[in-house]
Design a protein around this motif. Structure first.
Motif, PDB file in Angstrom:
ATOM      1  N   GLU A  20      73.174  32.510  26.170  1.00 36.74           N
ATOM      2  CA  GLU A  20      74.442  32.345  25.453  1.00 36.74           C
ATOM      3  C   GLU A  20      75.527  31.847  26.411  1.00 36.74           C
ATOM      4  O   GLU A  20      76.300  30.949  26.078  1.00 36.74           O
ATOM      5  CB  GLU A  20      74.824  33.703  24.860  1.00 36.74           C
ATOM      6  N   LEU A  72      73.856  45.134  29.988  1.00 35.94           N
ATOM      7  CA  LEU A  72      74.048  45.241  28.543  1.00 35.94           C
ATOM      8  C   LEU A  72      75.120  46.289  28.291  1.00 35.94           C
ATOM      9  O   LEU A  72      74.968  47.454  28.665  1.00 35.94           O
ATOM     10  CB  LEU A  72      72.737  45.627  27.874  1.00 35.94           C
ATOM     11  N   ARG A 125      62.104  38.805  22.583  1.00 35.44           N
ATOM     12  CA  ARG A 125      63.401  38.353  23.029  1.00 35.44           C
ATOM     13  C   ARG A 125      64.119  39.450  23.768  1.00 35.44           C
ATOM     14  O   ARG A 125      64.585  40.403  23.165  1.00 35.44           O
ATOM     15  CB  ARG A 125      64.255  37.926  21.838  1.00 35.44           C
ATOM     16  N   CYS A 126      64.223  39.259  25.031  1.00 37.86           N
ATOM     17  CA  CYS A 126      64.946  40.198  25.864  1.00 37.86           C
ATOM     18  C   CYS A 126      66.432  39.958  25.683  1.00 37.86           C
ATOM     19  O   CYS A 126      66.908  38.835  25.814  1.00 37.86           O
ATOM     20  CB  CYS A 126      64.557  39.988  27.318  1.00 37.86           C
ATOM     21  N   PRO A 127      67.182  41.012  25.365  1.00 40.79           N
ATOM     22  CA  PRO A 127      68.618  40.824  25.120  1.00 40.79           C
ATOM     23  C   PRO A 127      69.359  40.301  26.341  1.00 40.79           C
ATOM     24  O   PRO A 127      70.351  39.581  26.199  1.00 40.79           O
ATOM     25  CB  PRO A 127      69.125  42.218  24.759  1.00 40.79           C
ATOM     26  N   ARG A 128      68.868  40.637  27.525  1.00 43.08           N
ATOM     27  CA  ARG A 128      69.519  40.103  28.724  1.00 43.08           C
ATOM     28  C   ARG A 128      69.319  38.598  28.800  1.00 43.08           C
ATOM     29  O   ARG A 128      70.228  37.838  29.132  1.00 43.08           O
ATOM     30  CB  ARG A 128      68.923  40.729  29.989  1.00 43.08           C
ATOM     31  N   SER A 183      68.863  36.951  34.726  1.00 43.77           N
ATOM     32  CA  SER A 183      69.416  37.867  33.725  1.00 43.77           C
ATOM     33  C   SER A 183      68.910  39.282  33.952  1.00 43.77           C
ATOM     34  O   SER A 183      69.655  40.247  33.783  1.00 43.77           O
ATOM     35  CB  SER A 183      69.085  37.384  32.313  1.00 43.77           C
ATOM     36  N   GLU A 227      68.795  36.634  26.293  1.00 42.56           N
ATOM     37  CA  GLU A 227      69.595  36.007  25.239  1.00 42.56           C
ATOM     38  C   GLU A 227      71.054  35.853  25.678  1.00 42.56           C
ATOM     39  O   GLU A 227      71.680  34.826  25.439  1.00 42.56           O
ATOM     40  CB  GLU A 227      69.568  36.864  23.978  1.00 42.56           C
ATOM     41  N   LYS A 228      71.541  36.894  26.320  1.00 49.11           N
ATOM     42  CA  LYS A 228      72.916  36.850  26.804  1.00 49.11           C
ATOM     43  C   LYS A 228      73.076  35.747  27.853  1.00 49.11           C
ATOM     44  O   LYS A 228      74.051  34.989  27.830  1.00 49.11           O
ATOM     45  CB  LYS A 228      73.269  38.215  27.408  1.00 49.11           C
TER      46      LYS A 228
END
Lengths: 106, 106
Positions: free
Chosen positions: A15, B104, A6-9, B98, A11-12
Motif C-alpha cells: 500500500e 501492525l 496475504r500477510c497484513p504486513r 515488511s 499488504e501494508k
DNA sequence: ATATATAGTTACTTTATGTAACTGGGATTA
DNA sequence: TAATCCCAGTTACATAAAGTAACTATATAT
C-alpha cells in the motif's frame, strides 16, 4: 493454484510502496539527504503538491525524516531513516530484473 | 550526495511497476495462472476496467500471457511469462522488509 | 424464447495528480 | 523604510486516472 496467504504486513508495505512517486522518492533519497527543490527537480513531472503530500506520508510511516536547519534562509533536508534505508535491496531487485529483462527500444 | 545515475532500464522498470495495481496483479499471478474474475475478486477495490487495462499493458510488456481455451463457456487464463516470474525476488524483498519494519497498529 | 456463464466494455462519477500563481518568514539591497 | 530575494512549501483551478454499475457479446442449456 491457491492465493498467497496475504500477510497484513506485506499488504501494508504494498500500500505504501505502490502509491505513485513514493518508490521513486525513496530511491532518490538513497544516496543521502536532499532538499525539497532538489527532489522536485530530479523527478520529472513530480509536482510540488504531490511531493509535499508524499513526504508527509513517508514521515508518518517513519521512512523519511525531516531535518530543519535554522540558517538563513532556512534549510530543510529530507533523509531516509533506517527503515527507509532498509528498502535498498528492493531497488537492487528491480535493478537486477531490469538489467536482465528490459529491452530498450532502439 | 550526487543523484544516482539513472539507468533507462531501471526507469522503465519503475514506470511499469509503480503504476497502481500492477505489482499486486503480478503478485497475485505468482502462484499460477488465473482467470479474470478470480483476479478481480482477489484484489479489493480493483475494478474490472482497470484490471482489463493493466492486463493489456502487462501483455504488451511481455510480463503476462493470455491463454484462450475454447471451451464452453470460454475459459481465459492469465499467467506470468518468464519475464514476469523473474520478478519474484522483488516480492521477496518487500516481504522481508515488511516483516522486519512494518508494525501492525493493533 | 429465457436463463446462465464468462469475459470483458461503456457511460458516468469520484478521486488523484499536474500547473502556475501565491504565501510567509527572514535576511539583503536600494 | 520599502523593495527584493531565497526557501519551502500551499492554494485554486484544470486535467487525467480510477471506481461503479449497468450493459454487450458469444455460446450453451432449459
Amino acid at each position: 493454484m491457491d492465493d498467497h496467504q496475504r500477510c497484513p504486513r506485506f499488504e501494508k508495505a504494498m500500500e505504501i510502496l505502490s502509491k505513485r512517486w513514493t518508490a521513486l522518492i525513496i530511491f532518490q533519497l538513497l544516496p543521502g539527504p536532499q532538499r525539497f527543490a532538489r527532489i522536485e527537480n530530479s523527478l520529472q513531472n513530480l509536482s510540488g503538491k504531490v511531493l509535499s503530500d508524499r513526504l508527509k506520508e513517508l514521515e508518518l510511516e517513519g521512512i523519511v525524516k525531516r531535518d530543519v536547519y535554522p540558517e538563513t534562509p532556512v534549510r530543510i533536508e529530507y533523509r531516509l531513516t533506517d527503515k527507509g534505508k532498509a528498502l535498498a535491496p528492493l531497488f537492487d531487485s528491480i535493478s537486477n530484473w531490469s538489467g536482465e529483462w528490459i529491452q530498450l527500444s532502439q
